[in-house]
Design a protein around this motif. Structure first.
Motif, PDB file in Angstrom:
ATOM      1  N   TYR A 128       0.864  -1.180   0.000  1.00 53.05           N
ATOM      2  CA  TYR A 128       0.000   0.000   0.000  1.00 53.05           C
ATOM      3  C   TYR A 128       0.904   1.234   0.000  1.00 53.05           C
ATOM      4  O   TYR A 128       1.659   1.458   0.948  1.00 53.05           O
ATOM      5  CB  TYR A 128      -0.915  -0.002   1.222  1.00 53.05           C
ATOM      6  CG  TYR A 128      -2.021  -1.026   1.147  1.00 53.05           C
ATOM      7  CD1 TYR A 128      -3.336  -0.641   0.908  1.00 53.05           C
ATOM      8  CD2 TYR A 128      -1.752  -2.384   1.309  1.00 53.05           C
ATOM      9  CE1 TYR A 128      -4.362  -1.575   0.849  1.00 53.05           C
ATOM     10  CE2 TYR A 128      -2.765  -3.326   1.235  1.00 53.05           C
ATOM     11  CZ  TYR A 128      -4.066  -2.922   1.003  1.00 53.05           C
ATOM     12  OH  TYR A 128      -5.070  -3.849   0.929  1.00 53.05           O
ATOM     13  N   ARG A 140     -13.186   2.698  -4.927  1.00 53.22           N
ATOM     14  CA  ARG A 140     -13.017   1.404  -5.577  1.00 53.22           C
ATOM     15  C   ARG A 140     -14.158   1.180  -6.569  1.00 53.22           C
ATOM     16  O   ARG A 140     -15.194   1.860  -6.511  1.00 53.22           O
ATOM     17  CB  ARG A 140     -13.006   0.282  -4.539  1.00 53.22           C
ATOM     18  CG  ARG A 140     -11.757   0.243  -3.676  1.00 53.22           C
ATOM     19  CD  ARG A 140     -11.924  -0.751  -2.530  1.00 53.22           C
ATOM     20  NE  ARG A 140     -10.682  -0.976  -1.803  1.00 53.22           N
ATOM     21  CZ  ARG A 140     -10.170  -0.164  -0.893  1.00 53.22           C
ATOM     22  NH1 ARG A 140     -10.815   0.967  -0.590  1.00 53.22           N
ATOM     23  NH2 ARG A 140      -9.029  -0.460  -0.279  1.00 53.22           N
ATOM     24  N   ALA A 154      -2.520   0.431  -9.725  1.00 56.33           N
ATOM     25  CA  ALA A 154      -3.902   0.821  -9.472  1.00 56.33           C
ATOM     26  C   ALA A 154      -4.005   1.792  -8.311  1.00 56.33           C
ATOM     27  O   ALA A 154      -3.073   1.951  -7.513  1.00 56.33           O
ATOM     28  CB  ALA A 154      -4.739  -0.432  -9.199  1.00 56.33           C
ATOM     29  N   ALA A 156      -6.828   3.245  -5.148  1.00 55.09           N
ATOM     30  CA  ALA A 156      -8.066   3.052  -4.387  1.00 55.09           C
ATOM     31  C   ALA A 156      -7.960   3.859  -3.113  1.00 55.09           C
ATOM     32  O   ALA A 156      -6.959   3.785  -2.403  1.00 55.09           O
ATOM     33  CB  ALA A 156      -8.300   1.582  -4.061  1.00 55.09           C
ATOM     34  N   TYR A 159      -4.617   5.370  -1.592  1.00 53.95           N
ATOM     35  CA  TYR A 159      -3.454   4.544  -1.854  1.00 53.95           C
ATOM     36  C   TYR A 159      -3.243   4.274  -3.344  1.00 53.95           C
ATOM     37  O   TYR A 159      -4.195   4.252  -4.133  1.00 53.95           O
ATOM     38  CB  TYR A 159      -3.589   3.183  -1.156  1.00 53.95           C
ATOM     39  CG  TYR A 159      -3.724   3.257   0.338  1.00 53.95           C
ATOM     40  CD1 TYR A 159      -2.646   3.594   1.143  1.00 53.95           C
ATOM     41  CD2 TYR A 159      -4.942   2.980   0.955  1.00 53.95           C
ATOM     42  CE1 TYR A 159      -2.774   3.664   2.531  1.00 53.95           C
ATOM     43  CE2 TYR A 159      -5.081   3.035   2.338  1.00 53.95           C
ATOM     44  CZ  TYR A 159      -3.994   3.377   3.114  1.00 53.95           C
ATOM     45  OH  TYR A 159      -4.123   3.445   4.478  1.00 53.95           O
ATOM     46  N   TRP A 171      -9.632  -2.154  -7.440  1.00 52.38           N
ATOM     47  CA  TRP A 171      -8.951  -0.872  -7.556  1.00 52.38           C
ATOM     48  C   TRP A 171      -9.026  -0.358  -8.995  1.00 52.38           C
ATOM     49  O   TRP A 171      -9.219  -1.134  -9.946  1.00 52.38           O
ATOM     50  CB  TRP A 171      -7.492  -1.001  -7.119  1.00 52.38           C
ATOM     51  CG  TRP A 171      -7.305  -1.240  -5.648  1.00 52.38           C
ATOM     52  CD1 TRP A 171      -8.128  -1.942  -4.810  1.00 52.38           C
ATOM     53  CD2 TRP A 171      -6.218  -0.778  -4.842  1.00 52.38           C
ATOM     54  NE1 TRP A 171      -7.629  -1.943  -3.531  1.00 52.38           N
ATOM     55  CE2 TRP A 171      -6.459  -1.249  -3.514  1.00 52.38           C
ATOM     56  CE3 TRP A 171      -5.071  -0.036  -5.085  1.00 52.38           C
ATOM     57  CZ2 TRP A 171      -5.594  -0.971  -2.457  1.00 52.38           C
ATOM     58  CZ3 TRP A 171      -4.204   0.233  -4.039  1.00 52.38           C
ATOM     59  CH2 TRP A 171      -4.467  -0.224  -2.752  1.00 52.38           C
TER      60      TRP A 171
END
Length: 203
Positions: A128, A140, A154, A156, A159, A171
């Protein structure tokens, strides 16, 4: 910061946020390396740090309570990794829409951010990454994808992350890298560990 006992051989540090978590993570790793603290595992999470395998729980709690960690930004990084990313993710337009910018600006923001591994979880080697401003947090997907390819980069919430292996995931996908992030034959197996600085470079 609050210290709580967990079972008979562990402590949990409740922190005010990710910066305090990283400051304590770095301080405790440093103290353990110097022989001032005995703990089998020191595991950071979103708002906590777990000390597991402490032989004397009360003594460890007293030691930790007497220490003052350096601020997270002042702690020496464990490592710095540049991750080459092809920015062609399916959700780039959605991220651009959330941020109110065009796709090239999304890429510019991501490549210009110095990320740091806050903690690992979800899957072996999944780090993360913090570093994005709070106002850039994205939701998300309402329904996770059944399969996200390995190496997918990715976003989300607050993060960023990189899927080390193919798995389901919700994500928002912004790109992909060929860098190997988890190898059981390596030491350590995870390429990105807590405290590591990360650059998501275009490449």
């Amino acid at each position: 910061m609050r210290i709580r006992p967990v079972g008979t051989n562990a402590l949990l540090l409740d922190c005010d946020g990710p910066d305090q978590v990283e400051a304590w993570r770095a301080e405790l790793w440093r103290r353990r390396a110097a022989g001032e603290l005995t703990a089998v595992e020191i595991v950071p999470a979103a708002r906590t740090v777990l000390l597991d395998g402490v032989p004397d729980q009360a003594r460890a709690a007293t030691l930790v309570a007497g220490w003052t960690p350096r601020p997270a930004d002042a702690a020496a990084p464990v490592d710095e990794v540049e991750v080459p990313v092809g920015y062609d993710g399916a959700d780039l337009p959605a991220v651009a829409g959330h941020w109110g910018v065009d796709v090239p600006e999304v890429v510019a923001r991501l490549t210009g951010t110095e990320f740091r591994v806050a903690f690992c979880g979800f899957a072996p080697g999944f780090a993360y990454l913090t570093g994005l401003p709070a106002e850039w947090a994205v939701p998300r997907l309402p329904t996770p994808r059944p399969r996200v390819p390995a190496g997918s980069v990715a976003l989300a919430g607050p993060y960023a992350g990189i899927y080390p292996g193919a798995s389901p995931g919700g994500w928002l996908l912004v790109g992909r890298t060929d860098l190997t992030l988890f190898d059981v034959r390596a030491d350590p197996p995870a390429r990105l560990t807590p405290g590591t600085r990360v650059r998501l470079a275009a490449g």
